[in-house]
Scaffold this motif. Structure first.
Motif, PDB file in Angstrom:
ATOM      1  N   GLY A  27     -68.472 -26.867   2.323  1.00 54.93           N
ATOM      2  CA  GLY A  27     -67.412 -26.765   3.319  1.00 54.93           C
ATOM      3  C   GLY A  27     -66.127 -26.185   2.739  1.00 54.93           C
ATOM      4  N   ASN A  28     -66.221 -25.576   1.559  1.00 54.08           N
ATOM      5  CA  ASN A  28     -65.034 -25.045   0.903  1.00 54.08           C
ATOM      6  C   ASN A  28     -65.392 -23.726   0.218  1.00 54.08           C
ATOM      7  OD1 ASN A  28     -62.873 -24.474  -0.849  1.00 54.08           O
ATOM      8  ND2 ASN A  28     -62.402 -26.648  -1.101  1.00 54.08           N
ATOM      9  N   ARG A  29     -65.026 -22.624   0.835  1.00 53.07           N
ATOM     10  CA  ARG A  29     -65.373 -21.306   0.291  1.00 53.07           C
ATOM     11  C   ARG A  29     -64.683 -21.063  -1.056  1.00 53.07           C
ATOM     12  NH1 ARG A  29     -68.033 -16.837   1.814  1.00 53.07           N
ATOM     13  NH2 ARG A  29     -67.363 -14.862   0.908  1.00 53.07           N
ATOM     14  N   HIS A  30     -63.457 -21.528  -1.192  1.00 52.59           N
ATOM     15  CA  HIS A  30     -62.719 -21.302  -2.438  1.00 52.59           C
ATOM     16  C   HIS A  30     -63.448 -21.936  -3.630  1.00 52.59           C
ATOM     17  CE1 HIS A  30     -59.336 -20.716  -5.132  1.00 52.59           C
ATOM     18  NE2 HIS A  30     -59.397 -22.001  -5.441  1.00 52.59           N
ATOM     19  N   ASP A  31     -63.858 -23.192  -3.490  1.00 59.33           N
ATOM     20  CA  ASP A  31     -64.585 -23.856  -4.574  1.00 59.33           C
ATOM     21  C   ASP A  31     -65.908 -23.149  -4.854  1.00 59.33           C
ATOM     22  OD1 ASP A  31     -62.615 -25.720  -4.966  1.00 59.33           O
ATOM     23  OD2 ASP A  31     -63.686 -27.379  -3.996  1.00 59.33           O
ATOM     24  N   ALA A  32     -66.592 -22.706  -3.793  1.00 58.33           N
ATOM     25  CA  ALA A  32     -67.870 -22.012  -3.957  1.00 58.33           C
ATOM     26  C   ALA A  32     -67.672 -20.702  -4.721  1.00 58.33           C
ATOM     27  CB  ALA A  32     -68.510 -21.742  -2.601  1.00 58.33           C
ATOM     28  N   GLU A  33     -66.612 -19.970  -4.405  1.00 58.94           N
ATOM     29  CA  GLU A  33     -66.347 -18.717  -5.117  1.00 58.94           C
ATOM     30  C   GLU A  33     -65.999 -18.975  -6.576  1.00 58.94           C
ATOM     31  OE1 GLU A  33     -63.281 -16.878  -2.772  1.00 58.94           O
ATOM     32  OE2 GLU A  33     -64.725 -15.895  -1.444  1.00 58.94           O
ATOM     33  N   ASP A  34     -65.182 -19.985  -6.836  1.00 57.31           N
ATOM     34  CA  ASP A  34     -64.827 -20.313  -8.222  1.00 57.31           C
ATOM     35  C   ASP A  34     -66.070 -20.668  -9.030  1.00 57.31           C
ATOM     36  OD1 ASP A  34     -62.148 -19.858  -7.859  1.00 57.31           O
ATOM     37  OD2 ASP A  34     -61.576 -21.975  -7.766  1.00 57.31           O
ATOM     38  N   ALA A  36     -69.174 -19.867  -8.346  1.00 56.18           N
ATOM     39  CA  ALA A  36     -70.023 -18.675  -8.455  1.00 56.18           C
ATOM     40  C   ALA A  36     -69.502 -17.752  -9.554  1.00 56.18           C
ATOM     41  CB  ALA A  36     -70.087 -17.943  -7.118  1.00 56.18           C
ATOM     42  N   HIS A  37     -68.195 -17.591  -9.641  1.00 55.32           N
ATOM     43  CA  HIS A  37     -67.623 -16.738 -10.686  1.00 55.32           C
ATOM     44  C   HIS A  37     -67.920 -17.309 -12.068  1.00 55.32           C
ATOM     45  CE1 HIS A  37     -64.510 -14.923  -7.681  1.00 55.32           C
ATOM     46  NE2 HIS A  37     -65.742 -14.573  -7.428  1.00 55.32           N
ATOM     47  N   ASP A  38     -67.820 -18.629 -12.212  1.00 60.07           N
ATOM     48  CA  ASP A  38     -68.159 -19.258 -13.488  1.00 60.07           C
ATOM     49  C   ASP A  38     -69.630 -19.020 -13.831  1.00 60.07           C
ATOM     50  OD1 ASP A  38     -65.579 -20.214 -13.700  1.00 60.07           O
ATOM     51  OD2 ASP A  38     -66.085 -22.257 -13.071  1.00 60.07           O
ATOM     52  N   ALA A  39     -70.495 -19.126 -12.821  1.00 60.96           N
ATOM     53  CA  ALA A  39     -71.926 -18.927 -13.042  1.00 60.96           C
ATOM     54  C   ALA A  39     -72.215 -17.484 -13.439  1.00 60.96           C
ATOM     55  CB  ALA A  39     -72.711 -19.299 -11.783  1.00 60.96           C
ATOM     56  N   THR A  62     -74.156 -22.664 -10.418  1.00 65.76           N
ATOM     57  CA  THR A  62     -73.097 -22.856  -9.431  1.00 65.76           C
ATOM     58  C   THR A  62     -73.098 -24.296  -8.928  1.00 65.76           C
ATOM     59  OG1 THR A  62     -73.216 -20.544  -8.756  1.00 65.76           O
ATOM     60  CG2 THR A  62     -72.145 -22.060  -7.231  1.00 65.76           C
ATOM     61  N   GLY A  63     -74.264 -24.838  -8.639  1.00 65.23           N
ATOM     62  CA  GLY A  63     -74.351 -26.237  -8.205  1.00 65.23           C
ATOM     63  C   GLY A  63     -73.808 -27.189  -9.250  1.00 65.23           C
ATOM     64  N   HIS A  64     -74.151 -26.944 -10.504  1.00 64.05           N
ATOM     65  CA  HIS A  64     -73.663 -27.817 -11.587  1.00 64.05           C
ATOM     66  C   HIS A  64     -72.154 -27.705 -11.738  1.00 64.05           C
ATOM     67  CE1 HIS A  64     -77.741 -28.375 -13.801  1.00 64.05           C
ATOM     68  NE2 HIS A  64     -77.883 -28.367 -12.500  1.00 64.05           N
ATOM     69  N   ARG A  65     -71.612 -26.489 -11.615  1.00 60.97           N
ATOM     70  CA  ARG A  65     -70.167 -26.310 -11.730  1.00 60.97           C
ATOM     71  C   ARG A  65     -69.438 -27.040 -10.597  1.00 60.97           C
ATOM     72  NH1 ARG A  65     -68.467 -25.276 -16.408  1.00 60.97           N
ATOM     73  NH2 ARG A  65     -66.650 -24.159 -15.669  1.00 60.97           N
ATOM     74  N   LEU A  66     -69.991 -27.007  -9.401  1.00 59.27           N
ATOM     75  CA  LEU A  66     -69.369 -27.705  -8.277  1.00 59.27           C
ATOM     76  C   LEU A  66     -69.399 -29.218  -8.490  1.00 59.27           C
ATOM     77  CD1 LEU A  66     -70.684 -25.525  -5.346  1.00 59.27           C
ATOM     78  CD2 LEU A  66     -68.288 -25.834  -5.982  1.00 59.27           C
ATOM     79  N   ARG A  69     -66.752 -30.057 -10.948  1.00 59.36           N
ATOM     80  CA  ARG A  69     -65.439 -29.960 -10.309  1.00 59.36           C
ATOM     81  C   ARG A  69     -65.161 -31.210  -9.476  1.00 59.36           C
ATOM     82  NH1 ARG A  69     -62.135 -25.531  -8.541  1.00 59.36           N
ATOM     83  NH2 ARG A  69     -63.620 -24.203  -9.602  1.00 59.36           N
ATOM     84  N   TRP A  70     -66.144 -31.666  -8.692  1.00 59.93           N
ATOM     85  CA  TRP A  70     -65.949 -32.857  -7.855  1.00 59.93           C
ATOM     86  C   TRP A  70     -65.711 -34.083  -8.723  1.00 59.93           C
ATOM     87  CZ3 TRP A  70     -70.867 -31.151  -4.964  1.00 59.93           C
ATOM     88  CH2 TRP A  70     -70.545 -30.178  -4.024  1.00 59.93           C
ATOM     89  N   ARG A  71     -66.447 -34.196  -9.817  1.00 59.54           N
ATOM     90  CA  ARG A  71     -66.259 -35.346 -10.708  1.00 59.54           C
ATOM     91  C   ARG A  71     -64.866 -35.345 -11.314  1.00 59.54           C
ATOM     92  NH1 ARG A  71     -72.138 -35.190 -13.638  1.00 59.54           N
ATOM     93  NH2 ARG A  71     -73.272 -36.234 -11.969  1.00 59.54           N
ATOM     94  N   ARG A  72     -64.403 -34.179 -11.752  1.00 58.62           N
ATOM     95  CA  ARG A  72     -63.051 -34.091 -12.310  1.00 58.62           C
ATOM     96  C   ARG A  72     -62.005 -34.439 -11.264  1.00 58.62           C
ATOM     97  NH1 ARG A  72     -64.970 -29.654 -15.088  1.00 58.62           N
ATOM     98  NH2 ARG A  72     -64.248 -28.230 -13.496  1.00 58.62           N
ATOM     99  N   GLN A  73     -62.201 -33.977 -10.029  1.00 61.18           N
ATOM    100  CA  GLN A  73     -61.237 -34.281  -8.975  1.00 61.18           C
ATOM    101  C   GLN A  73     -61.220 -35.770  -8.674  1.00 61.18           C
ATOM    102  OE1 GLN A  73     -62.517 -31.676  -5.826  1.00 61.18           O
ATOM    103  NE2 GLN A  73     -61.284 -29.969  -6.567  1.00 61.18           N
ATOM    104  N   ASP A  74     -62.394 -36.409  -8.676  1.00 58.53           N
ATOM    105  CA  ASP A  74     -62.449 -37.848  -8.425  1.00 58.53           C
ATOM    106  C   ASP A  74     -61.699 -38.615  -9.504  1.00 58.53           C
ATOM    107  OD1 ASP A  74     -63.897 -37.542  -6.127  1.00 58.53           O
ATOM    108  OD2 ASP A  74     -65.828 -38.054  -7.029  1.00 58.53           O
TER     109      ASP A  74
END
Length: 167
Positions: A27-34, A36-39, A62-66, A69-74
């Protein structure tokens, strides 16, 4: 149903699909693009055998990077005590609680000082600063498995030593 052929080749052929799928999932294109770029960056740095399986690699990384990211945000979302309503603040009738907390902090600092330097650094970065083991491994130039061993060794050591200090 097969995917239409794309004039793009290599990782570019999968980029739009990758971002689209992860945008819908998160539900967040920005996070998905970030992510994807890392991947893609990791794919470009990888050896040729990985590039042959680019689509699966990109989706997995990409899934692992997301998730990272969620874990760091939590972990990063903290509310200071001053921002809490009085009803939500912990009230202790024990006048010695601040003294015990101070002693525990001192004991922890002393126990951490007893650890070997690399073990202490891995523990502090992972458990206190909230870094992932992969981030610690990259920072320290060690394998993720070595960081995992250091952290587990430190956890056991700290637990045992604090039990000795506070029976």
């Amino acid at each position: 149903m097969s995917r239409p052929s794309s004039p793009r080749t290599g990782w570019l052929a999968y980029y739009d699909e990758l971002v689209g799928v992860w945008s819908r999932r998160t539900g967040n294109r920005h996070d998905a693009e970030d992510a994807a770029h890392d991947a893609v960056e990791r794919l470009l740095k990888a050896d040729a055998s990985v590039a042959l399986k680019a689509r699966g690699y990109l989706f997995q990384v990409t899934g692992h990077r997301l998730i990272d990211r969620w874990r760091r945000q939590d972990r990063a979302e903290h509310i200071s005590l001053d921002e809490l309503d009085e009803a939500d603040q912990l009230v202790s009738d024990d006048p010695d609680a601040p003294i015990r907390a101070s002693r525990l902090a001192d004991d922890l600092a002393n126990v951490l000082a007893e650890l070997p330097p690399k073990c202490r650094e891995a523990f502090v970065l992972n458990r206190i600063e909230g870094w992932t083991q992969a981030e610690v491994a990259e920072h320290m130039g060690l394998s993720k498995n070595m960081i995992e061993r250091y952290v587990m060794r430190a956890i056991e050591f700290v637990r045992d030593r604090l039990r000795e200090h506070n029976p």
